[in-house]
Design a protein around this motif. Structure first.
Motif, mmCIF file in Angstrom:
data_model
loop_
_atom_site.group_PDB
_atom_site.id
_atom_site.type_symbol
_atom_site.label_atom_id
_atom_site.label_comp_id
_atom_site.label_asym_id
_atom_site.label_seq_id
_atom_site.Cartn_x
_atom_site.Cartn_y
_atom_site.Cartn_z
ATOM 1 N N TRP A 85 -8.427 5.691 -3.625
ATOM 2 C CA TRP A 85 -7.286 4.989 -4.203
ATOM 3 C C TRP A 85 -7.727 4.346 -5.512
ATOM 4 O O TRP A 85 -8.888 4.005 -5.681
ATOM 5 N N ARG A 86 -6.786 4.180 -6.423
ATOM 6 C CA ARG A 86 -7.052 3.485 -7.681
ATOM 7 C C ARG A 86 -5.987 2.422 -7.900
ATOM 8 O O ARG A 86 -4.794 2.683 -7.710
ATOM 9 N N THR A 87 -6.434 1.265 -8.289
ATOM 10 C CA THR A 87 -5.518 0.195 -8.681
ATOM 11 C C THR A 87 -5.377 0.232 -10.189
ATOM 12 O O THR A 87 -6.379 0.240 -10.909
ATOM 13 N N THR A 127 -3.448 7.731 -5.561
ATOM 14 C CA THR A 127 -4.480 8.247 -4.663
ATOM 15 C C THR A 127 -4.540 9.765 -4.736
ATOM 16 O O THR A 127 -3.537 10.425 -5.034
ATOM 17 N N THR A 163 -6.840 1.964 -15.213
ATOM 18 C CA THR A 163 -7.455 1.786 -13.897
ATOM 19 C C THR A 163 -8.406 0.598 -13.883
ATOM 20 O O THR A 163 -9.258 0.457 -14.760
ATOM 21 N N ARG A 217 0.206 -0.706 -9.997
ATOM 22 C CA ARG A 217 0.549 0.385 -9.090
ATOM 23 C C ARG A 217 -0.722 0.905 -8.431
ATOM 24 O O ARG A 217 -1.842 0.621 -8.889
ATOM 25 N N LEU A 218 -0.533 1.691 -7.394
ATOM 26 C CA LEU A 218 -1.638 2.347 -6.694
ATOM 27 C C LEU A 218 -1.432 3.846 -6.753
ATOM 28 O O LEU A 218 -0.313 4.335 -6.569
ATOM 29 N N ARG A 234 -11.618 2.026 -8.220
ATOM 30 C CA ARG A 234 -11.258 2.980 -7.169
ATOM 31 C C ARG A 234 -11.957 2.579 -5.867
ATOM 32 O O ARG A 234 -13.041 2.001 -5.893
ATOM 33 N N LEU A 253 0.842 -1.191 0.000
ATOM 34 C CA LEU A 253 0.000 0.000 0.000
ATOM 35 C C LEU A 253 0.882 1.249 0.000
ATOM 36 O O LEU A 253 1.026 1.939 0.996
#
Length: 275
Positions: free
Chosen positions: A161-163, A156, A173, A153-154, A176, A139
């Motif tokens: 947050w977005r993966t 924010t 993406t 990646r993450l 979220r 994280l």
């Protein structure tokens, strides 16, 4: 009395070898083994069969019956397995943005997990179908992290947050989310929507995915595709019901349910749209 997962049987189901420990290496290995062994699939919503989030029902379906499931079942099983091993893990809920605009207004329909291990927070997610996460993500912000396939990646904005995954040199993406733990009722409501609402694509299309160490397999209605890392995708249109069944069994490892509706549903699947 709450149901207790048969951890040994689960580990056999995912072909996990060794003694699981509460560490990052085990977390990564379990996630990678899970998505290779238990496919993402939506046969129950397609057939009009209720999707239960009761752990006993999930275990019977995904572990004992050779089936797969979608995110609430997959991550519901995974969180139970992690807790049985001794991990400190909580569930989160997300809004899916895959193949949608970044600012799309969408409901919360995806489950993922936050795991505290070795003094850090990690995210795990064995239930995102065609882009299932092979391993786990620390994280941290804006750091490309290796997985069993593409880098993830993450990012924010301080609240959401977005993966994201690196696909063809572009960060895309998946969903979220916030870091606030979800309540069990949140998953019940979201599961009801995804499995019964007329606008849910799970009711109208066959969607199956499996993630192996070097490739992703996907089936959308009759289009079977193999995405091998670093290579062009290979697509094939499945013609008859027998061929669809064979791919489901041989490529995805599914033990198909005994349902008189299944052949009719498979036979009625549309051909891919002409390009």
């Amino acid at each position: 009395m709450s149901h207790r997962l048969d951890l040994d049987r689960y580990l056999q189901r995912i072909d996990y070898v060794g003694e699981p420990r509460v560490d990052v290496a085990t977390l990564r290995a379990l996630a990678t083994a899970h998505i290779a062994a238990i496919p993402f699939e939506n046969l129950d919503p397609l057939l009009g069969t209720p999707v239960s989030l009761d752990l006993a029902a999930i275990e019977h379906k995904l572990v004992e019956s050779g089936r797969g499931g979608y995110c609430f079942e997959q991550n519901g099983l995974f969180i139970a397995a992690l807790r049985a091993i001794g991990f400190d893990v909580s569930g989160l809920i997300a809004r899916v943005l895959w193949n949608k605009p970044e600012d799309a207004e969408v409901p919360q329909t995806h489950m993922l997990l936050r795991v505290e291990v070795e003094g850090e927070s990690w995210l795990a997610d064995v239930g995102f179908g065609s882009m299932a996460l092979g391993g786990a993500l620390r994280l941290v912000v804006d750091e490309a992290q290796p997985t069993s396939l593409e880098p993830f990646r993450l990012v924010t904005d301080g609240v959401h947050w977005r993966t994201q995954a690196l696909v063809r040199d572009e960060w895309r993406t998946l969903y979220r989310f916030r870091l606030q733990p979800a309540e069990a009722i949140d998953y019940v409501v979201a599961n009801h929507f995804t499995s019964t609402h007329p606008t849910s694509h799970f009711l109208h299309s066959l969607i199956v995915a499996r993630t192996l160490h070097d490739r992703r397999l996907g089936l959308r209605d009759r289009e079977f595709v193999v995405h091998a890392l670093g290579q062009e995708s290979v697509r094939r249109t499945l013609q008859g019901t027998a061929e669809i069944r064979r791919v489901l069994e041989e490529q995805f490892g599914l033990r198909l349910p005994a349902s008189p509706l299944l052949d009719a549903k498979l036979d009625a699947l549309p051909m891919p749209a002409a390009v």
